[in-house]
Design an enzyme around this catalytic site. Structure first.
Site, PDB file in Angstrom:
ATOM      1  N   GLU A  60       0.816  -1.218   0.000  1.00 42.75           N
ATOM      2  CA  GLU A  60       0.000   0.000   0.000  1.00 42.75           C
ATOM      3  C   GLU A  60       0.844   1.260   0.000  1.00 42.75           C
ATOM      4  O   GLU A  60       0.548   2.224  -0.707  1.00 42.75           O
ATOM      5  CB  GLU A  60      -0.964   0.018   1.193  1.00 42.75           C
ATOM      6  CG  GLU A  60      -2.182  -0.886   1.029  1.00 42.75           C
ATOM      7  CD  GLU A  60      -1.925  -2.320   1.425  1.00 42.75           C
ATOM      8  OE1 GLU A  60      -0.780  -2.652   1.824  1.00 42.75           O
ATOM      9  OE2 GLU A  60      -2.870  -3.141   1.335  1.00 42.75           O
ATOM     10  N   HIS A 129     -10.316  -5.316  10.899  1.00 42.94           N
ATOM     11  CA  HIS A 129     -10.992  -5.201   9.598  1.00 42.94           C
ATOM     12  C   HIS A 129     -12.395  -4.623   9.728  1.00 42.94           C
ATOM     13  O   HIS A 129     -13.253  -4.889   8.886  1.00 42.94           O
ATOM     14  CB  HIS A 129     -11.077  -6.562   8.908  1.00 42.94           C
ATOM     15  CG  HIS A 129      -9.758  -7.121   8.482  1.00 42.94           C
ATOM     16  ND1 HIS A 129      -8.871  -7.683   9.358  1.00 42.94           N
ATOM     17  CD2 HIS A 129      -9.165  -7.175   7.266  1.00 42.94           C
ATOM     18  CE1 HIS A 129      -7.787  -8.089   8.696  1.00 42.94           C
ATOM     19  NE2 HIS A 129      -7.944  -7.777   7.431  1.00 42.94           N
TER      20      HIS A 129
END
Lengths: 329, 357
Positions: A60, A129
């Site tokens: 990322e 998450h």
């Protein structure tokens, strides 16, 4: 026009922007052959090829940085971060680079970059998450942060974000992907950034929300209407810029306001709105601004605990009734 | 000095050969005077000098062609000068003036010159490597015949972004040369302390990328290697890692005397290998420049730096009313933010900026 899902609305906007502007390209993990972890980019790799729908390794920081460096050359990358949780490893690129480049270089170079990423919770995905971190980014000058709640807005605001000359964090929501609704009917459907919407008008209470929480707010408004309570729902749509004017106008009518959000309330969207509303609506408020968000714990796994932590309709409704009770309603 | 493939061509062209000397001399003098201006409090913030590292910077930048893009770390004064930014605009930036290369918004660490394809001047160690990689991606996307030169210090090699950037560049076959200017220390921590493999160029093997090390105090050797690797990047779309071994004579920043983590003997030994003195001797040996020629260059660059300081002193600082300029660039941004002023914090509501700093 037939209703489409939020997912399909995004896909159509990406498709049309890829088709319209050769400088637009997509980049992210699993967005090509795999068609996206949540299938938002379905069919686009096959249609546009690997150069314009670029699959990335799990890097990322690397590919957000690469998006910035491509955007500085005038390209319009649209990056998908699989979920907002993973943007944290690229935080430096988003906050310390994308947001600051134009300013610290005296306006000599800009970053027309879009980062799409879903937040949200509720499927037992647990602590790492299940987050809604958009407020962290909304506090950062140089960024624009939007969080559409309907297929029409997802479609129209994604188009606007891609055409915008500044970095835009485009917050989606895992639970919204299957929501259906119509697409905009006029023109090419681009919807401006920085304007809140009022999906339901009312007179007793202003209920402010963004992203999936708007859908919850609308259901809460339905329930309260059965008791004769008239709730006006304000969908912020954009967090930075934040349309305080529309919220304040609503509060001047209802005299009460509850801000609901999926993230933690502390230092959150409700905190910011409360600070602004106590200044501009000081004499209009019949009760203190109320806030409701996720319980201030990391999201737990066990279903009863997860339900207890989420800002479900029941929690929002309880907050609304508590606020109204303070006013004798 | 070993004979390098690129040496003959540079030395055969007297103007070119002298220009390399002139560029290094300009950087040296600019940095010396910058240090002095800093101690006079005319320059604020962090201030990282590149004295001793001139050959590493000038040698590779000289190998760029118009259209190639350049990225650098925060030790970037020499980078801007080598790419041809006017010394007056660079000094004005250090002075925080509107006429500076970043209009006084960036300062020492955030120089840039978009017209000359120099894209900064970055303050977070290692973080500009992915960005430079994205610029190389843009060159491929647009099918441009150019490459990116991304310079950074040895400290950046231990960051995660170094790994991510080199890996992306290799899996995507991007035209980029990563140049680690190894000046032996990241602040006060040596390369040995920071890296399990202190031969930094060997990291390239992890990415099946060409890596090599050259004497970073030999401007011709640096130029030859950079020229070759940049050509490879442009023509074959292959990235590479070039390590140039050099030394910073000063501390990490003007605030660091550079003494506690290294010995005086070590510093002295590197001063004896000064890249400018060494190149000047070579020019003399080859009959390209006399001592008087070199003196003339020193006088020219000294005058140039004096002029830059004079102009920077006289230049206007940005006006207070420009505080919010350049934050956003989209034509619609004022309209987008027009409903956000209500209830904003003091100072952000517009029209009430009456206090004095």
């Amino acid at each position: 026009m037939a209703d489409v899902t939020y997912r399909e609305a995004l896909r159509q906007a990406l498709d049309e922007e890829l088709d319209r502007d050769p400088d637009v390209f997509l980049m992210g993990e699993e967005i090509g052959r795999f068609e996206g972890s949540y299938k938002v980019t379905a069919g686009l790799w096959a249609k546009y090829g690997a150069e314009r729908v670029r699959e990335t390794p799990i890097s990322e920081e690397g590919f957000v940085g690469a998006g910035i460096g491509a955007a500085m050359m005038g390209l319009r990358p649209v990056i998908e971060i699989m979920t907002i949780n993973f943007i944290l490893v690229a935080m430096d690129q988003v906050v310390n680079h994308a947001a600051k480049i134009r300013y610290m270089f005296g306006g000599k170079v800009g970053v027309p970059l879009v980062i799409r990423t879903p937040g949200g919770a509720g499927a037992q995905l647990t602590a790492q998450h299940s987050q809604s971190l958009e407020a962290w980014f909304a506090g950062c000058p140089g960024l624009k942060v939007v969080a559409p709640a309907t297929p029409a807005d997802a479609y129209g605001m994604l188009k606007t974000a891609i055409r915008d000359d500044d970095p835009v964090l485009f917050c989606e929501n895992l639970v919204l992907y299957n929501l259906t609704g119509p697409l905009p009917e006029d023109g090419d459907g681009a919807i401006p950034i920085g304007r809140a919407a009022i999906p339901r008008e009312g007179t007793d209470l202003t209920l402010v929300a963004h992203s999936y929480t708007v859908q919850r707010a609308l259901r809460v408004a339905d329930r309260l209407s059965q008791d004769g309570i008239s709730v006006e729902v304000v969908d912020l749509r954009s967090l930075r810029p934040l349309d305080v004017d529309t919220v304040a106008e609503s509060v001047r009518k209802t005299n009460r306001v509850l801000v609901a959000e999926e993230g933690w309330s502390t230092y959150g969207v409700g905190a910011e709105l409360a600070a602004r509303l106590q200044r501009v609506c000081f004499d209009d408020l019949d009760a203190p601004v109320e806030r409701v968000g996720q319980a201030e714990v990391p999201m737990p796994y066990a279903k009863p605990l997860e339900l207890a932590a989420l800002p479900l309709e029941s929690k929002i409704e309880a907050a609304a009734r508590s606020l109204l009770a303070e006013c004798g309603l | 000095m070993a004979k390098m493939a690129g040496e003959a061509s540079v030395l055969d062209d007297r103007e070119h050969a002298l220009d390399l000397f002139r560029q290094m001399a300009l950087i040296r003098r600019f940095e010396e005077r910058t240090e002095e201006q800093y101690t006079r409090a005319r320059i604020g913030g962090y201030c990282h000098l590149a004295i001793g590292e001139e050959a590493s910077s000038v040698g590779s930048i000289d190998a760029l062609v118009d259209g190639d893009a350049l990225y650098a770390s925060y030790r970037d004064h020499g980078t801007a000068l080598a790419v041809g930014s006017p010394a007056a605009a660079v000094m004005a930036e250090l002075f925080g003036k509107e006429s500076g290369v970043a209009r006084g918004r960036g300062g020492s660490m955030h120089l840039l010159d978009v017209e000359r394809h120099f894209y900064g001047g970055w303050g977070i160690v290692g973080a500009h490597l992915p960005i430079a990689t994205g610029t190389a991606l843009a060159m491929v996307y647009r099918d441009l015949p150019f490459a990116v030169l991304c310079q950074f210090g040895d400290g950046a090699v231990a960051t995660g972004s170094f790994h991510e950037a080199l890996n992306l560049a290799a899996v995507w076959d991007l035209p980029i040369v990563f140049q680690v200017i190894n000046n032996q220390y990241g602040m006060g921590t040596s390369v040995d302390q920071s890296n399990a493999e202190p031969e930094l160029w060997k990291r390239a093997a992890s990415y099946r990328m060409h890596g090599e090390q050259v004497d970073g105090n030999d401007v011709l050797a640096v130029r030859e290697a950079a020229d070759r690797l940049l050509r490879q990047a442009r023509e074959e779309r292959r990235p590479s890692l070039l390590e140039t071994i050099t030394y910073r004579h000063r501390g990490h920043s003007v605030a660091d005397a550079g003494k506690v983590y290294r010995t005086a003997e070590e510093v002295r030994s590197w001063r004896e290998r000064d890249p400018i003195t060494r190149y000047g001797l070579l020019l003399g040996e080859r009959g390209i420049a006399s001592a008087a020629d070199l003196d003339g260059i020193w006088q020219d660059v000294s005058a140039q730096v004096k002029d830059a300081i004079d102009k920077a002193v006289a230049a206007a600082a940005p006006g207070r009313d420009s505080l919010y300029e350049h934050l956003y660039g989209d034509p619609a941004h004022e309209e987008q933010f027009s409903r956000m002023q209500a209830g904003a914090p003091f100072g952000e509501r517009g029209g009430e900026q009456t206090w004095q700093t």
